[in-house]
Each structure stands twice: as C-alpha cells, then as structure tokens.
Design a protein around this motif. Structure first.
Motif, PDB file in Angstrom:
ATOM      1  N   GLU A  74       0.710  -1.299  -0.038  1.00 17.31           N
ATOM      2  CA  GLU A  74       0.116  -0.087   0.236  1.00 17.31           C
ATOM      3  C   GLU A  74       1.006   1.287  -0.046  1.00 17.31           C
ATOM      4  OE1 GLU A  74      -3.029   0.389   3.004  1.00 17.31           O
ATOM      5  OE2 GLU A  74      -3.980  -1.384   2.319  1.00 17.31           O
ATOM      6  N   LEU A  75       2.005   1.179   0.913  1.00 20.86           N
ATOM      7  CA  LEU A  75       2.932   2.233   0.963  1.00 20.86           C
ATOM      8  C   LEU A  75       3.355   2.594  -0.505  1.00 20.86           C
ATOM      9  CD1 LEU A  75       4.683   4.477   2.183  1.00 20.86           C
ATOM     10  CD2 LEU A  75       6.236   2.773   2.568  1.00 20.86           C
ATOM     11  N   TYR A  76       4.018   1.420  -1.305  1.00 22.93           N
ATOM     12  CA  TYR A  76       4.736   1.398  -2.489  1.00 22.93           C
ATOM     13  C   TYR A  76       3.720   2.136  -3.558  1.00 22.93           C
ATOM     14  CZ  TYR A  76       6.452  -0.136  -6.899  1.00 22.93           C
ATOM     15  OH  TYR A  76       7.031  -0.140  -8.203  1.00 22.93           O
ATOM     16  N   ASN A  78       0.654   3.841  -3.247  1.00 23.54           N
ATOM     17  CA  ASN A  78       0.346   5.357  -2.954  1.00 23.54           C
ATOM     18  C   ASN A  78       1.324   6.125  -3.333  1.00 23.54           C
ATOM     19  OD1 ASN A  78      -2.401   5.566  -1.655  1.00 23.54           O
ATOM     20  ND2 ASN A  78      -1.744   3.946  -0.473  1.00 23.54           N
ATOM     21  N   ILE A  79       2.527   6.003  -3.179  1.00 23.07           N
ATOM     22  CA  ILE A  79       3.789   6.878  -3.440  1.00 23.07           C
ATOM     23  C   ILE A  79       3.766   6.933  -4.847  1.00 23.07           C
ATOM     24  CG2 ILE A  79       6.214   7.158  -3.313  1.00 23.07           C
ATOM     25  CD1 ILE A  79       5.045   7.677  -0.634  1.00 23.07           C
ATOM     26  N   LYS A  80       3.781   5.540  -5.422  1.00 25.01           N
ATOM     27  CA  LYS A  80       4.123   5.411  -7.007  1.00 25.01           C
ATOM     28  C   LYS A  80       2.986   6.219  -8.061  1.00 25.01           C
ATOM     29  CE  LYS A  80       4.718   2.118 -10.778  1.00 25.01           C
ATOM     30  NZ  LYS A  80       4.549   0.834 -11.087  1.00 25.01           N
ATOM     31  N   LYS A  81       1.661   6.370  -7.164  1.00 24.51           N
ATOM     32  CA  LYS A  81       0.782   6.910  -8.129  1.00 24.51           C
ATOM     33  C   LYS A  81       0.748   8.662  -8.097  1.00 24.51           C
ATOM     34  CE  LYS A  81      -3.189   6.767  -4.861  1.00 24.51           C
ATOM     35  NZ  LYS A  81      -4.297   5.836  -4.478  1.00 24.51           N
ATOM     36  N   LEU A  82       1.636   9.189  -7.335  1.00 23.41           N
ATOM     37  CA  LEU A  82       1.694  10.613  -6.980  1.00 23.41           C
ATOM     38  C   LEU A  82       2.358  11.283  -8.300  1.00 23.41           C
ATOM     39  CD1 LEU A  82       2.391  10.879  -3.207  1.00 23.41           C
ATOM     40  CD2 LEU A  82       0.226  11.419  -4.324  1.00 23.41           C
ATOM     41  N   PRO A  83       2.065  12.411  -8.742  1.00 24.91           N
ATOM     42  CA  PRO A  83       2.878  13.047  -9.995  1.00 24.91           C
ATOM     43  C   PRO A  83       4.103  13.468  -9.670  1.00 24.91           C
ATOM     44  CG  PRO A  83       0.958  14.225  -9.526  1.00 24.91           C
ATOM     45  CD  PRO A  83       0.793  13.149  -8.407  1.00 24.91           C
ATOM     46  N   TRP A  84       5.145  12.868  -9.356  1.00 24.43           N
ATOM     47  CA  TRP A  84       6.460  13.348  -8.976  1.00 24.43           C
ATOM     48  C   TRP A  84       7.165  14.222  -9.966  1.00 24.43           C
ATOM     49  CZ3 TRP A  84       7.093  13.642  -4.186  1.00 24.43           C
ATOM     50  CH2 TRP A  84       6.531  12.591  -3.355  1.00 24.43           C
ATOM     51  N   GLU A  85       6.783  13.939 -11.476  1.00 24.76           N
ATOM     52  CA  GLU A  85       7.286  14.459 -12.473  1.00 24.76           C
ATOM     53  C   GLU A  85       6.822  16.177 -12.570  1.00 24.76           C
ATOM     54  OE1 GLU A  85       3.459  12.390 -13.757  1.00 24.76           O
ATOM     55  OE2 GLU A  85       5.337  11.994 -12.915  1.00 24.76           O
ATOM     56  N   ASP A  86       5.769  16.387 -11.512  1.00 25.75           N
ATOM     57  CA  ASP A  86       5.694  17.900 -11.491  1.00 25.75           C
ATOM     58  C   ASP A  86       6.647  18.650 -10.668  1.00 25.75           C
ATOM     59  OD1 ASP A  86       3.241  17.357 -12.760  1.00 25.75           O
ATOM     60  OD2 ASP A  86       1.852  17.441 -10.824  1.00 25.75           O
ATOM     61  N   PHE A  87       7.433  18.020  -9.924  1.00 27.13           N
ATOM     62  CA  PHE A  87       8.473  18.385  -8.945  1.00 27.13           C
ATOM     63  C   PHE A  87       9.868  18.344  -9.453  1.00 27.13           C
ATOM     64  CE2 PHE A  87       4.815  17.278  -6.337  1.00 27.13           C
ATOM     65  CZ  PHE A  87       4.190  18.445  -6.058  1.00 27.13           C
ATOM     66  N   LEU A  88       9.848  17.039 -10.190  1.00 24.06           N
ATOM     67  CA  LEU A  88      11.316  16.512 -10.268  1.00 24.06           C
ATOM     68  C   LEU A  88      11.731  16.129 -11.679  1.00 24.06           C
ATOM     69  CD1 LEU A  88      14.111  15.737  -9.104  1.00 24.06           C
ATOM     70  CD2 LEU A  88      12.739  13.427  -8.794  1.00 24.06           C
ATOM     71  N   ASP A  89      12.757  16.523 -12.467  1.00 24.04           N
ATOM     72  CA  ASP A  89      12.912  16.053 -13.682  1.00 24.04           C
ATOM     73  C   ASP A  89      13.624  14.841 -13.721  1.00 24.04           C
ATOM     74  OD1 ASP A  89      12.482  18.383 -15.170  1.00 24.04           O
ATOM     75  OD2 ASP A  89      14.315  19.507 -14.710  1.00 24.04           O
ATOM     76  N   VAL A  90      13.425  14.053 -15.009  1.00 27.67           N
ATOM     77  CA  VAL A  90      13.777  12.635 -15.018  1.00 27.67           C
ATOM     78  C   VAL A  90      15.387  12.396 -14.810  1.00 27.67           C
ATOM     79  CG1 VAL A  90      13.998  12.654 -17.394  1.00 27.67           C
ATOM     80  CG2 VAL A  90      13.638  10.695 -16.305  1.00 27.67           C
ATOM     81  N   ASN A  91      16.226  13.775 -15.132  1.00 29.28           N
ATOM     82  CA  ASN A  91      17.483  13.789 -15.111  1.00 29.28           C
ATOM     83  C   ASN A  91      18.006  14.428 -13.632  1.00 29.28           C
ATOM     84  OD1 ASN A  91      18.154  12.486 -17.700  1.00 29.28           O
ATOM     85  ND2 ASN A  91      17.442  14.802 -18.311  1.00 29.28           N
ATOM     86  N   GLY A  92      17.165  14.712 -13.087  1.00 31.49           N
ATOM     87  CA  GLY A  92      17.408  15.219 -11.619  1.00 31.49           C
ATOM     88  C   GLY A  92      17.719  14.202 -10.540  1.00 31.49           C
ATOM     89  N   ALA A 112      12.261   4.630   3.648  1.00 31.53           N
ATOM     90  CA  ALA A 112      12.698   5.449   2.568  1.00 31.53           C
ATOM     91  C   ALA A 112      12.968   4.780   1.344  1.00 31.53           C
ATOM     92  CB  ALA A 112      13.851   6.092   3.270  1.00 31.53           C
ATOM     93  N   LEU A 113      13.559   3.367   1.647  1.00 32.87           N
ATOM     94  CA  LEU A 113      13.869   2.531   0.437  1.00 32.87           C
ATOM     95  C   LEU A 113      12.812   2.243  -0.273  1.00 32.87           C
ATOM     96  CD1 LEU A 113      16.395   1.401  -0.806  1.00 32.87           C
ATOM     97  CD2 LEU A 113      16.064  -0.587   0.330  1.00 32.87           C
ATOM     98  N   LYS A 114      11.513   1.892   0.083  1.00 26.62           N
ATOM     99  CA  LYS A 114      10.630   1.177  -0.695  1.00 26.62           C
ATOM    100  C   LYS A 114       9.840   2.544  -1.122  1.00 26.62           C
ATOM    101  CE  LYS A 114       7.761  -2.227  -0.998  1.00 26.62           C
ATOM    102  NZ  LYS A 114       8.351  -3.434  -1.603  1.00 26.62           N
ATOM    103  N   SER A 115       9.795   3.827  -0.561  1.00 27.53           N
ATOM    104  CA  SER A 115       9.453   4.974  -1.393  1.00 27.53           C
ATOM    105  C   SER A 115      10.260   5.299  -2.519  1.00 27.53           C
ATOM    106  CB  SER A 115       9.277   6.025  -0.214  1.00 27.53           C
ATOM    107  OG  SER A 115       8.496   5.614   0.855  1.00 27.53           O
ATOM    108  N   LYS A 116      11.585   5.189  -2.536  1.00 29.01           N
ATOM    109  CA  LYS A 116      12.202   5.527  -3.384  1.00 29.01           C
ATOM    110  C   LYS A 116      12.304   4.946  -4.529  1.00 29.01           C
ATOM    111  CE  LYS A 116      15.875   3.576  -3.968  1.00 29.01           C
ATOM    112  NZ  LYS A 116      16.621   2.415  -4.861  1.00 29.01           N
ATOM    113  N   ASP A 117      12.053   3.525  -4.418  1.00 25.91           N
ATOM    114  CA  ASP A 117      11.594   2.379  -5.423  1.00 25.91           C
ATOM    115  C   ASP A 117      10.353   2.936  -6.189  1.00 25.91           C
ATOM    116  OD1 ASP A 117      13.903   0.964  -4.866  1.00 25.91           O
ATOM    117  OD2 ASP A 117      12.611  -0.620  -3.511  1.00 25.91           O
ATOM    118  N   ALA A 118       9.544   3.453  -5.548  1.00 23.93           N
ATOM    119  CA  ALA A 118       8.142   3.455  -5.905  1.00 23.93           C
ATOM    120  C   ALA A 118       8.209   4.756  -6.999  1.00 23.93           C
ATOM    121  CB  ALA A 118       6.881   3.932  -5.046  1.00 23.93           C
TER     122      ALA A 118
END
Length: 384
Positions: A74-76, A78-92, A112-118
């Motif tokens: 569930e953690l993975y 929920n973190i994965k479905k957030l639009p992280w590209e709005d805040f971070l470039d793929v090369n960042g 932290a590791l599981k969230s990073k993976d997501a």
C-alpha cells in the motif's frame, strides 16, 4: 489568501511555544502547536521567509499528500501514483528522509527505500529512465512520516537542518546546536536589553546567536543554500526581495556581548566563528577562567551558558558546579544567570535555589534550563 497553504516547522522538544511566537511575529496565520512541531499557513514568499528568519525551526516542510497504509504494498502503490514529475526532472536527483512510529513499519530506512523504489519505478515506466539518488545535494528532498497507519508525505523546503547556519567553521569537543542555543536564549527572555555574558562559550555559538537576536539579524543569512532553490517554481527575485526586507529590520545594539573560555583553542575557534558571522563589532571573546572573574559594573547582566555536565567532557561534577554557584553568588550580583544541564546531581551542587526549571532535551539527553537570580546586596522582593 488563494496562494496560501499549510506548512510544518519542526523543532526540538520544549521549543514549540517560542517557535509559535516567532511564526506569529513573522506574520503566519492559523498557527497550531504540536509535539516538536508547529503547523502554520502562508504563501511561497512566507516559506522563504520562514527558512531565512526562524531561529528555533529545524526544518520547514510543505505537506503534499496523506493516506492510510496497512502494508508495504500500500505504501509503494500510494507513493507511486503521485505525479512526482511535477516536481522533479527525470535527469534530476532525490533523497528521502523518513520517520516511523508504527507497528506495521518499524524501520525508517526501509520505508525510505520502498518509497524511493516507487518513485523511480514511476519515472522508469513513464520516461524509460529514472532520477538518481543524491543524499547530500538532491534536487528534491522528500519527507515521509508514518504514525500508526497514517502516512504523511511532505516536500522538505530546507534541505540541511536549519541549525546549520553557515557561520560555524570550527567547533570544540562538545559544540551546542545553533537551534538549541537560540532556544535557550529566547526562553531566557533575551532580546538585547542589556549586557550579556556566556562564561563558558566554547566555539562561540551562544554569543553569536545572542548577537543575532539583539540585532534582529536573520539567523540563516549565511547559509549557502536551501532546498527550495532547486524546486521548479523557485523565484529568485521574490527571495531577494524578502532577504532585502528582512535586512531593513536589522537594528543596532548598544550593550556588550562577551564570551569567556579558559581554553586557548576554544577562544581561537570562537573568534573565527564570530568573524564568519560578521559579528566582530558586537562580540568580545576572551580567554578567562570564569571562576576567577567578577562582574565589571553595577548594571544588570544577562547570562546564558551551557556548562559541561560530564557526558562528553570529563569534570568533577560536584566540585565544578559548586564553583559555578560560589562564583555567581560572590562575584556576579545583579545578574540573571541561566544555564542548561542534563546532570541532576550537578543541580544539587550549585548551592543556589533556581527560580525556574524548564525541561528540555539536548542531543537526546534530558535536562533542565535553570534560572538563578543573583541579587544585588541582600535579597529583595522580586518578581522573577
């Protein structure tokens, strides 16, 4: 008001009320105290100002999303479905800090590791490549806090802890955290109203923070960077305007701020740090053994210090604290002396009655901030 949003300022135990007052004085709204944190509402400019000006905050977090989690999956998800590209470039690059108080999740590093993976899996699926992890200077620092099964995801606007002011190049064997030093000063009522002395100043942190409070200098003016400077919506012009307006509120100071230490190496380091903070005009550092000194004049003196308490510096606690009490009583009439110690035996050895005791934690050690009123002549009726 449409551009306002909720933020969280993290702090140390016992500093919540003074941080709330700092936020109120800066112009925050909807301020609510919690445990080691204060929430408030402001806009992007206020977020910049909070990072620059708050003396007792460790970090300013911008809450992003909250959800329930009952499993790693569930953690993975929920973190994965957030639009992280709005805040971070793929090369960042990114870094994740986490704190957990939960029976489901027991290891913050694993969270932290599981969230990073997501997050990196989302980028890989969308763009065919992924951002890097950079623990020191990431483009985006994310904070995950899990309490029972409640997960709060925030963007860390500060980066390095705000106690890293940028002026302290040299430290002694047991340096005091800058936020802790500022908190002690504000709890003691210090506002620059008289002469000031730290009789055991070490690398000079308390006198430096005292001078910045007295002159109303933003504490994080010397910092090299904040995390928000790498955000996609970074507004350099706005930040410069805020910096400029805070500098207009700097005031002059007409009393003496002094720091004593008996160790030549500490005195040298303190002087260097005072110079780094551009405060040499306001602070005098002297090599002095406090136990062989006395008050210079009849004027009221405000004293705040953090004496060794036998944890990291070897001392005979009973003898040392007995000397503190004797020196204050005999040589420092007309002084309000405040000091912090985590050694309960030490307090008994001072031989003076404390008029206030405030429970605090320094580097995980529970202790007390003590106030001693040293009267001029015989003890007079006084409101402490």
């Amino acid at each position: 008001m449409a551009n306002n949003y909720k933020m969280i300022a993290k702090t140390l135990y016992g500093f919540e009320a003074i941080l709330a007052k700092e936020l109120l004085d800066l112009g925050a709204v909807d301020i609510k105290q919690g445990n080691r944190m204060v929430s408030f509402v402001g806009d992007k400019g206020f977020m910049y100002k909070a990072n620059l000006c708050l003396r007792t905050a460790i970090k300013i977090l911008k809450p992003y999303e909250s959800f329930k989690v009952n499993s790693e999956q569930e953690l993975y998800d929920n973190i994965k479905k957030l639009p992280w590209e709005d805040f971070l470039d793929v090369n960042g690059s990114l870094a994740i800090d986490s704190a957990v108080h939960s029976e489901i999740f027991t290891h913050s590093q694993y969270v932290a590791l599981k969230s990073k993976d997501a997050i990196v899996d989302r980028f890989r699926e969308k763009f065919g490549k992924r951002p890097d992890v950079d623990l020191d200077f990431p483009d985006l620092r994310i904070n995950i806090h899990i309490e029972k099964n409640n997960c709060n995801v925030s963007l860390d606007s500060s980066g390095d802890s705000l106690h890293k002011r940028g002026y302290r190049g040299a430290t002694n064997i047991a340096p005091i955290n800058e936020v802790f030093a500022a908190g002690l000063l504000l709890l003691s009522g210090w506002q620059g109203q008289c002469d000031f002395l730290d009789p055991m100043c070490g690398s000079g942190t308390i006198p430096i923070e005292a001078a910045m409070i007295a002159c109303n200098i933003p504490p994080n003016l010397n910092r090299k960077e904040f995390a928000f400077e790498k955000w996609k919506d970074w507004d350099e012009d706005l930040f410069e305007k805020i910096e400029e307006s805070t500098m207009k509120k700097v005031r002059d100071f007409h009393y003496k701020i002094r720091g004593f230490d008996k160790a030549p190496s500490a005195v040298m380091k303190a002087k260097e740090n005072v110079k780094n903070a551009n405060l040499s005009d306001f602070i005098e550092i002297e090599q002095q053994n406090f136990f062989q000194t006395q008050k210079e004049n009849e004027d009221y003196l405000h004293m705040v210090f953090n004496p060794p308490y036998g944890e990291r510096l070897e001392i005979n606690v009973e003898e040392f604290y007995s000397k503190i009490g004797d020196t204050l009583k005999q040589n420092y009439h007309g002084t309000h002396a405040w000091f912090f110690t985590s050694n309960s035996e030490a307090i008994k050895s001072v031989g003076l009655r404390a008029s206030r005791k405030i429970k605090l934690f320094n580097a995980g050690l529970e202790g007390r901030l003590l106030k001693y009123v040293i009267y001029q002549g015989s003890k007079k009726a006084s409101k402490n």
